[in-house]
Design a protein around this motif. Sequence first.
Motif, short mmCIF file in Angstrom:
data_model
loop_
_atom_site.label_atom_id
_atom_site.label_comp_id
_atom_site.label_asym_id
_atom_site.label_seq_id
_atom_site.Cartn_x
_atom_site.Cartn_y
_atom_site.Cartn_z
N THR A 56 29.57 12.39 -60.03
CA THR A 56 30.44 12.68 -59.56
C THR A 56 31.66 12.83 -60.78
O THR A 56 32.67 13.54 -61.09
N LYS A 57 31.62 11.35 -61.07
CA LYS A 57 32.63 11.15 -62.07
C LYS A 57 32.53 12.25 -63.61
O LYS A 57 33.52 12.70 -64.18
N VAL A 58 31.14 12.31 -63.82
CA VAL A 58 31.03 13.18 -64.87
C VAL A 58 31.89 15.13 -64.71
O VAL A 58 32.02 15.49 -65.70
N MET A 59 31.31 15.17 -63.29
CA MET A 59 31.45 16.34 -63.12
C MET A 59 33.59 16.42 -62.81
O MET A 59 33.88 17.42 -63.49
N ALA A 60 33.75 15.47 -62.87
CA ALA A 60 35.66 15.78 -61.85
C ALA A 60 36.24 15.90 -63.83
O ALA A 60 37.15 16.32 -63.84
N ILE A 61 35.01 14.84 -64.61
CA ILE A 61 35.69 15.32 -65.69
C ILE A 61 35.37 15.88 -66.63
O ILE A 61 36.23 16.79 -67.41
N TYR A 62 34.30 16.99 -66.51
CA TYR A 62 34.49 17.95 -67.09
C TYR A 62 35.45 19.23 -66.15
O TYR A 62 35.91 19.87 -66.97
N CYS A 63 35.32 19.25 -64.98
CA CYS A 63 36.72 19.97 -63.92
C CYS A 63 37.63 19.75 -65.21
O CYS A 63 38.99 20.55 -64.77
N GLY A 64 38.44 18.47 -65.04
CA GLY A 64 39.54 18.09 -65.51
C GLY A 64 39.92 19.07 -66.47
O GLY A 64 40.72 19.13 -66.75
N ALA A 65 38.87 18.69 -67.82
CA ALA A 65 39.04 19.13 -69.18
C ALA A 65 39.40 20.50 -68.93
O ALA A 65 39.80 21.70 -69.88
N VAL A 66 38.92 21.34 -68.09
CA VAL A 66 38.55 22.75 -68.27
C VAL A 66 39.76 23.49 -67.28
O VAL A 66 40.86 24.20 -67.94
N GLU A 67 40.84 22.57 -66.15
CA GLU A 67 41.82 23.30 -65.45
C GLU A 67 42.82 22.95 -66.80
O GLU A 67 43.58 23.41 -66.96
N MET A 68 42.50 21.44 -67.65
CA MET A 68 43.81 21.55 -68.45
C MET A 68 43.69 22.65 -69.57
O MET A 68 44.95 23.35 -70.00
N LEU A 69 42.70 22.85 -70.18
CA LEU A 69 42.33 24.11 -71.17
C LEU A 69 42.91 25.25 -70.65
O LEU A 69 43.39 26.61 -71.14
N ALA A 70 42.39 25.73 -69.32
CA ALA A 70 43.04 26.96 -68.54
C ALA A 70 44.80 26.66 -68.03
O ALA A 70 44.96 27.88 -68.20
N SER A 71 45.10 25.23 -68.38
CA SER A 71 46.63 25.28 -68.02
C SER A 71 47.25 25.92 -69.83
O SER A 71 48.56 25.83 -69.34
N GLY A 77 43.81 15.80 -59.36
CA GLY A 77 42.10 15.82 -58.52
C GLY A 77 41.00 15.21 -59.57
O GLY A 77 40.20 14.73 -58.47
N LEU A 78 41.47 14.46 -60.51
CA LEU A 78 40.62 13.35 -61.46
C LEU A 78 40.03 12.59 -60.51
O LEU A 78 39.10 11.52 -60.16
N THR A 79 41.66 11.78 -60.57
CA THR A 79 41.36 10.51 -59.98
C THR A 79 41.03 11.01 -58.15
O THR A 79 39.86 9.49 -58.03
#
Length: 147
Positions: free
Chosen positions: A52-67, A90-92
């Motif tokens: 989950t940690k790796v998935m959360a980091i990927y999703c956080g990066a995608v969310e930041m890029l999308a914002s 969300g990442l935390t």
Amino acid sequence: MSTHSRTAKTGRILFPGPGIVVTSTHVETFEGCYRIRDLVIENPCYYYAFPTKVMAIYCGAVEMLASILPAALSGSPVLFGAAGLLAGAGLTGAILIDHHRKPRWMTLTARCRGRRIVLFSSRDRRVFEQVRRAVVRAQEASRRPKP
């Protein structure tokens, strides 16, 4: 596997647990009985079932890029900060959930006369470490003292 006494004819019982009995001279599992001096213990393997940690980091990066695009187009640093704060929260949350819910599978393997065997495996870290330490203590006790 007899665990009703602390010492046996074959040596002192170091771990009389379920699924494995470790004495000072041998390790007895459901698959067989192995002498301590024949075992070469390999590093314990820790399996993490849900990354989950790796998935959360990927999703956080995608969310930041999308914002970045909407925040840049609107010219609002507040919107960009809010998006970053949301991504961080969300990442935390994902890391905290992962830390408490992720089941672990730990395996203690060894080589016995050239053959790889699984001595013990468990999800309970405390019991696994007790078994691992008992096997290490048995190996240390079975070594011949150096002159």
